[in-house]
Design a protein around this motif. Structure first.
Motif, PDB file in Angstrom:
ATOM      1  N   ARG A   1     -23.351  10.644 -22.787  1.00  0.00           N
ATOM      2  CA  ARG A   1     -23.547  11.886 -22.245  1.00  0.00           C
ATOM      3  C   ARG A   1     -22.955  12.572 -23.248  1.00  0.00           C
ATOM      4  NH1 ARG A   1     -19.205  14.440 -17.823  1.00  0.00           N
ATOM      5  NH2 ARG A   1     -19.619  17.218 -18.262  1.00  0.00           N
TER       6      ARG A   1
ATOM      7  N   THR B   1     -25.574  15.786 -24.766  1.00  0.00           N
ATOM      8  CA  THR B   1     -25.766  16.968 -24.598  1.00  0.00           C
ATOM      9  C   THR B   1     -25.707  17.837 -26.350  1.00  0.00           C
ATOM     10  OG1 THR B   1     -23.504  16.461 -23.039  1.00  0.00           O
ATOM     11  CG2 THR B   1     -23.905  18.520 -25.178  1.00  0.00           C
TER      12      THR B   1
ATOM     13  N   ALA C   1     -24.812  16.537 -18.720  1.00  0.00           N
ATOM     14  CA  ALA C   1     -23.958  15.776 -18.265  1.00  0.00           C
ATOM     15  C   ALA C   1     -24.656  14.720 -16.854  1.00  0.00           C
ATOM     16  CB  ALA C   1     -22.636  16.151 -17.019  1.00  0.00           C
TER      17      ALA C   1
END
Length: 216
Positions: A97, A101, A197
């Motif tokens: 994640r 990101t 996410a």
């Protein structure tokens, strides 16, 4: 460099040429021309982009440009190929994640930065076959480099070993291109993080394997 940079044109050219042997008249001319293409494209758009205009801005003779690049398509293709050749590698944050990101935030910065080099080159690729093929090479290069993010996550046991890396990466990044390139919408707070996410959660659940797990 995640993307076709949308920093200054000079910075783009500097980084694009960073791996090449410094010095030499031929390479200096190439970098001058690449910078001129970027400036002309951003300032005037594809329709006003001509070999003569690029030559004048670069301070080189028009025959030099015609001899090496032949036409506008050749110029645009070389701009993209120069970006493809940089030694950029994705960031490592310790989690899928986090990695996605960080990647998405870099892509968002490229798509929304000033001057809009990335957006201008993407738009031009729809008008030029040579630019389109160069951009396809660029995407393939970048997504191949991005795959290490998924491999690291699989090695850590975060996601199934059989996860298709390219599918994860497209799922994470596609919302940004849809939002900024297709819909041409202004920046939306949290978009990059939410898309990352969502892709990470789906990957953990096995959504990107040949035999998905039982999803909730």
């Amino acid at each position: 460099m995640t993307h076709l940079r949308s920093a200054s044109a000079s910075e783009t050219v500097d980084r694009a040429g960073a791996r090449r042997r410094p010095g030499g008249r031929t390479e200096r001319i190439r970098l001058q021309v690449i910078e001129a293409v970027l400036l002309e494209l951003v300032e005037s758009g594809y329709d006003a982009l001509t070999v003569d205009a690029v030559a004048a801005r670069a301070g080189v003779h028009r025959t030099t440009v015609y001899r090496r690049w032949r036409d506008v398509g050749g110029l645009l293709a070389d701009v993209v190929d120069a970006a493809t050749g940089t030694d950029w590698e994705p960031e490592s944050t310790g989690s899928l994640r986090g990695d996605l990101t960080a990647l998405n935030r870099q892509i968002e910065a490229a798509l929304t930065g000033e001057p809009p080099v990335t957006a201008a080159l993407i738009a031009a690729s729809f008008r030029s076959g040579k630019a389109s093929r160069a951009l396809q090479r660029f995407w393939d290069d970048r997504y191949t480099r991005f795959e290490v993010l998924v491999r690291r996550a699989a090695e850590r046991g975060e996601i199934p070993a059989a996860t298709h890396a390219r599918h994860v990466l497209v799922a994470a990044t596609a919302p940004l291109y849809h939002h900024f390139v297709l819909l041409r919408m202004p920046p939306e707070p949290g978009l990059a993080d939410r898309a990352a996410a969502a892709a990470a959660v789906a990957a953990v659940a096995g959504a990107f394997t040949d035999a998905p797990q039982n999803l909730p």
